[in-house]
Design a protein around this motif. Structure first.
Motif, short mmCIF file in Angstrom:
data_model
loop_
_atom_site.label_atom_id
_atom_site.label_comp_id
_atom_site.label_asym_id
_atom_site.label_seq_id
_atom_site.Cartn_x
_atom_site.Cartn_y
_atom_site.Cartn_z
N ALA A 130 0.98 -1.26 -0.04
CA ALA A 130 -0.10 -0.17 -0.10
C ALA A 130 0.83 1.27 0.20
O ALA A 130 0.58 2.20 -0.72
N ALA A 131 1.97 1.40 0.89
CA ALA A 131 2.68 2.44 1.09
C ALA A 131 3.53 2.55 -0.39
O ALA A 131 3.68 3.92 -0.89
N SER A 132 4.17 1.64 -1.14
CA SER A 132 4.66 1.78 -2.40
C SER A 132 3.79 2.49 -3.49
O SER A 132 4.26 3.25 -4.05
N LYS A 133 2.56 2.18 -3.31
CA LYS A 133 1.68 2.60 -4.28
C LYS A 133 0.98 4.02 -3.88
O LYS A 133 0.43 4.80 -4.77
N GLY A 134 1.26 4.47 -2.85
CA GLY A 134 1.03 5.60 -2.29
C GLY A 134 -0.59 5.77 -1.93
O GLY A 134 -1.31 6.71 -2.00
N ASP A 135 -1.08 4.36 -1.62
CA ASP A 135 -2.59 4.22 -1.55
C ASP A 135 -2.78 4.66 0.09
O ASP A 135 -2.47 3.72 0.85
N VAL A 136 -3.43 5.71 0.36
CA VAL A 136 -3.56 6.26 1.82
C VAL A 136 -4.53 5.39 2.56
O VAL A 136 -4.53 4.77 3.64
N GLU A 137 -5.64 5.01 1.69
CA GLU A 137 -6.84 4.16 2.24
C GLU A 137 -6.26 2.85 2.58
O GLU A 137 -6.62 2.16 3.77
N ALA A 138 -5.48 2.16 1.87
CA ALA A 138 -4.96 1.05 2.05
C ALA A 138 -3.89 0.85 3.12
O ALA A 138 -3.69 -0.12 3.88
N VAL A 139 -3.07 1.84 3.19
CA VAL A 139 -2.12 1.93 4.50
C VAL A 139 -2.93 2.13 5.68
O VAL A 139 -2.68 1.56 6.65
N SER A 140 -3.78 2.97 5.57
CA SER A 140 -4.99 3.10 6.93
C SER A 140 -5.40 1.77 7.44
O SER A 140 -5.76 1.58 8.33
N ALA A 141 -5.72 1.05 6.37
CA ALA A 141 -6.53 -0.26 6.54
C ALA A 141 -5.47 -1.15 7.71
O ALA A 141 -5.97 -2.04 8.18
N ILE A 179 -3.78 10.89 11.19
CA ILE A 179 -2.87 10.15 10.54
C ILE A 179 -3.21 9.95 8.93
O ILE A 179 -2.24 10.17 7.91
N GLN A 180 -4.38 10.00 8.41
CA GLN A 180 -4.70 9.96 7.14
C GLN A 180 -4.43 11.50 6.32
O GLN A 180 -4.10 11.45 5.49
N GLN A 181 -4.80 12.50 7.32
CA GLN A 181 -4.52 13.50 6.62
C GLN A 181 -3.12 13.76 6.42
O GLN A 181 -2.41 14.18 5.30
N PHE A 182 -1.97 13.30 7.16
CA PHE A 182 -0.57 13.38 7.27
C PHE A 182 -0.18 12.38 6.21
O PHE A 182 0.56 13.03 5.14
N LEU A 183 -0.89 11.42 5.92
CA LEU A 183 -0.56 10.50 4.79
C LEU A 183 -0.87 11.05 3.29
O LEU A 183 -0.23 10.80 2.41
N SER A 184 -2.10 11.55 3.44
CA SER A 184 -2.59 12.03 2.23
C SER A 184 -1.68 13.33 1.75
O SER A 184 -1.32 13.46 0.41
N ASP A 185 -0.91 14.09 2.78
CA ASP A 185 -0.22 15.07 2.33
C ASP A 185 1.19 14.57 2.03
O ASP A 185 1.99 15.33 0.98
N ARG A 186 1.69 13.53 2.57
CA ARG A 186 3.13 13.33 2.36
C ARG A 186 3.60 11.91 1.89
O ARG A 186 4.67 11.77 1.26
N LEU A 187 2.52 10.82 1.65
CA LEU A 187 2.83 9.63 1.39
C LEU A 187 3.42 9.57 -0.19
O LEU A 187 4.75 9.07 -0.32
#
Length: 624
Positions: free
Chosen positions: A42-53, A82-90
């Protein structure tokens, strides 16, 4: 005061998670591997929802980052942040190449109803090499989710430290001495970094900068490296264990005592500077430092021990001058001018035998006060301690085994750099309830000592919100003592039943009418502020938990620079330490603070930021 959460963060206990118990055939490595596989994809794809899961849902999950994804030190609590942070930086950070370190996968059970699988893995970002320590907890449906994710920048791609297999392999026949002198004198080129202060913090920053290929000069006002420890009272000894205190690249020998005497540490620092080939000018200080507003470069004039002056233009200025100002905080009481004895601050005290045959009163009841009082008692000097307020007390014999051995700072434990990351993986706010449990447990182990202290009138506490000495250190770097017996045994006399009213010709008079005869009064009461302007002092007192580091900056750079600095020390709302090792709000201005362990770990963070800036690869700091 440390900015602790108003309400304690609930721990992910089995009952809160809806878990009855752990499976008897639980395989921690399988749990860690399966979780990391999903997280990495999930992180490699920049998929915020999948990382959050892959994270534990709800308001009490944590993600702590040190430079890897934010170019700052941030802690995000709860799914929304956390989701906001991931959306902005992942997607911006592009994490990839995730690799688990199986030897550091472990099932841990801090409490009977609390367990997590901890794993350590490495990964890369767009510019850096990074690591993570993550703690997974079970859920009601059998899945394991991350309760805490800690990500940490380890190095910069293309700019490794010149150590190990990257060290200099070329033989040097007869040129080393002349080359070292040339390097240390900076006759052909100005240093890139000017470090003010040659204690452990300055030396560790300089050592790491040298490994990164950045020219740095350390200025030490004393004649010898180590004099900041050498010139203090003879009885001074570290209360941190040696396994916690190792310095970068050059750990203490295996024969080193567990608790280091100050004079021994002073000599070690001098040896460390020589062995690591750090460029140090002793008996040297700045007479003028200004910043060019167009280039942000610092123009520094330096007075050397031989009376000569040098002028440098540097890109970075690092203050390694400690938490306290050199101004003794000596309270003023009526009648002090009439007292016929001697009044000293602890910084002026050298040895107990200087006052043989005299009656001594030590004002204060924390680290310096105890050390000095013990020294007097052991040398047969009549000494009384006056306690003004309650003190957190912990025996090193019992307390350190609970705290340090549990983390890994112990004989035979993991490498200290691994333990540093494990320790940092517990955000300050998240760990509050665990620290409260730990503190009460240590108090039970220390019950005999504490009961003895209470019987003679010594007042104790359990620290800020019952969290022991840790948050006292983060908030004001004091208020505690680690290891005390002589007062409980009655070998050091105690006065704690009133407050000082005035001095008399022969001693101290108290509000309750009692008097204490004294020939010598030693104020072990810490250090005060510099003589700041009224406006700056007011601002510091409002915005800074501990103001003294700003005073060091003002004394060198002036009031206007000090006014622009962000707060230094004390925990912010996220539970991160203010100011130290990170952006101060002024380009090219840094401060390095802390004990040996903090300087070892965070000197990497400070120097990686400087290296990234110098190489033009520094990303934007995440401020949302």
């Amino acid at each position: 005061m440390a900015n602790l959460p108003e309400q304690d963060v609930p721990l992910p206990t089995f009952d809160r998670l809806g878990v009855a118990s752990l499976s008897s055939d639980l395989d921690p490595k399988r749990v860690a591997s399966e979780w990391l596989s999903a997280f990495a994809a999930a992180a490699s794809k920049g998929d915020v929802e999948a990382v959050s899961a892959t994270l534990l849902p709800g308001p009490d999950t944590f993600w702590r980052d040190m430079l890897a994804l934010t170019w700052d030190m941030r802690t995000f609590r709860g799914q929304e942040k956390i989701q906001q942070f991931l959306s902005d930086r992942l997607a911006l950070s592009k994490p990839h190449d995730f690799k688990i370190r199986e030897e550091y996968v472990a099932l841990q059970k801090p409490l009977p109803n609390l367990a997590w699988v901890s794993l350590l893995f490495d990964f890369e970002t767009d510019v850096g090499k990074a690591s993570s320590v993550t703690h997974l907890v079970p859920t009601a449906n059998g899945e394991w989710k991350a309760h805490v994710v800690f990500t940490n920048l380890e190095g910069l791609i293309g700019f490794p430290e010149k150590i190990g297999s990257l060290r200099n392999f070329q033989p040097n026949h007869g040129k080393w001495e002349s080359e070292r002198k040339k390097e240390a004198e900076f006759l052909e080129k100005d240093p890139t970094v000017l470090i003010i202060g040659g204690g452990q913090s300055g030396l560790e920053v300089a050592a790491r900068l040298k490994a990164l290929g950045i020219p740095a000069l350390v200025l030490e006002k004393n004649p010898r490296i180590g004099d900041n420890w050498r010139n203090r009272y003879e009885a001074l000894c570290l209360h941190d264990a040696v396994w916690y205190d190792h310095m970068p690249y050059l750990p203490f020998p295996s024969s080193w005592p567990v608790y280091t005497p100050a004079l021994k540490l002073a000599n070690w620092l001098e040896f460390y500077a020589e062995a690591m080939e750090i460029n140090v000018w002793t008996s040297s200080y700045t007479t003028q430092v200004t910043q060019d507003p167009t280039t942000n470069k610092w123009h520094a004039t330096i007075k050397r021990g031989d009376g000569t002056e040098r002028k440098f233009v540097v890109n970075h200025l690092v203050f390694c001058t400690g938490l306290s100002s050199p101004t003794p905080n000596t309270p003023v009481y009526p009648g002090m001018d009439k007292f016929k004895g001697q009044i000293l601050h602890s910084s002026q005290h050298k040895r107990a035998l200087d006052h043989a045959g005299k009656k001594v009163v030590v004002v204060g009841a924390c680290t310096s006060a105890h050390d000095i009082a013990v020294d007097y008692q052991q040398n047969g000097v009549d000494v009384t301690m006056f306690q003004r307020g309650s003190t957190y007390i912990m025996s090193v014999e019992k307390g350190w085994e609970v705290i340090m051995k549990g983390i890994g700072y112990w004989e035979g434990g993991p490498p200290v750099d691994i333990v540093d990351r494990i320790s940092a993986s517990f955000p300050h706010h998240m760990v509050v309830p665990l620290k409260q449990i730990e503190t009460r447990h240590i108090a039970e182990l220390d019950k005999e000592i504490l009961d003895g202290l209470h019987k003679v009138g010594f007042r104790t506490n359990l620290g800020i919100k019952d969290t022991g000495f840790g948050n006292l250190a983060w908030s004001k770097a004091g208020g505690y003592y680690l290891g005390v017996k002589l007062i409980a045994e009655g070998k050091i006399k105690l006065k704690s039943d009133s407050t000082i009213a005035s001095f008399t010709e022969t001693g101290i008079k108290f509000e309750n009418g009692t008097e204490l005869p004294a020939d010598v009064v030693v104020f072990a009461t810490g250090y005060g502020l510099y003589l700041l302007s009224s406006t700056l002092k007011q601002r510091l007192m409002i915005n800074h938990s501990l103001s003294n580091p700003i005073g060091h900056i003002q004394s060198v750079c002036g009031e206007e620079v000090a006014k622009r600095c962000k707060p230094i020390w004390g925990l912010n709302e996220e539970g991160e330490l203010n100011g130290a090792w990170r952006d101060l709000g002024i380009p090219g201005l840094w401060t390095m603070l802390g004990n040996l362990a903090l300087c070892r770990f965070h000197s990497t963070h400070l120097t990686l930021q400087i290296k990234a800036i110098e190489e033009g690869i520094m990303g934007s700091r995440y401020e949302a």
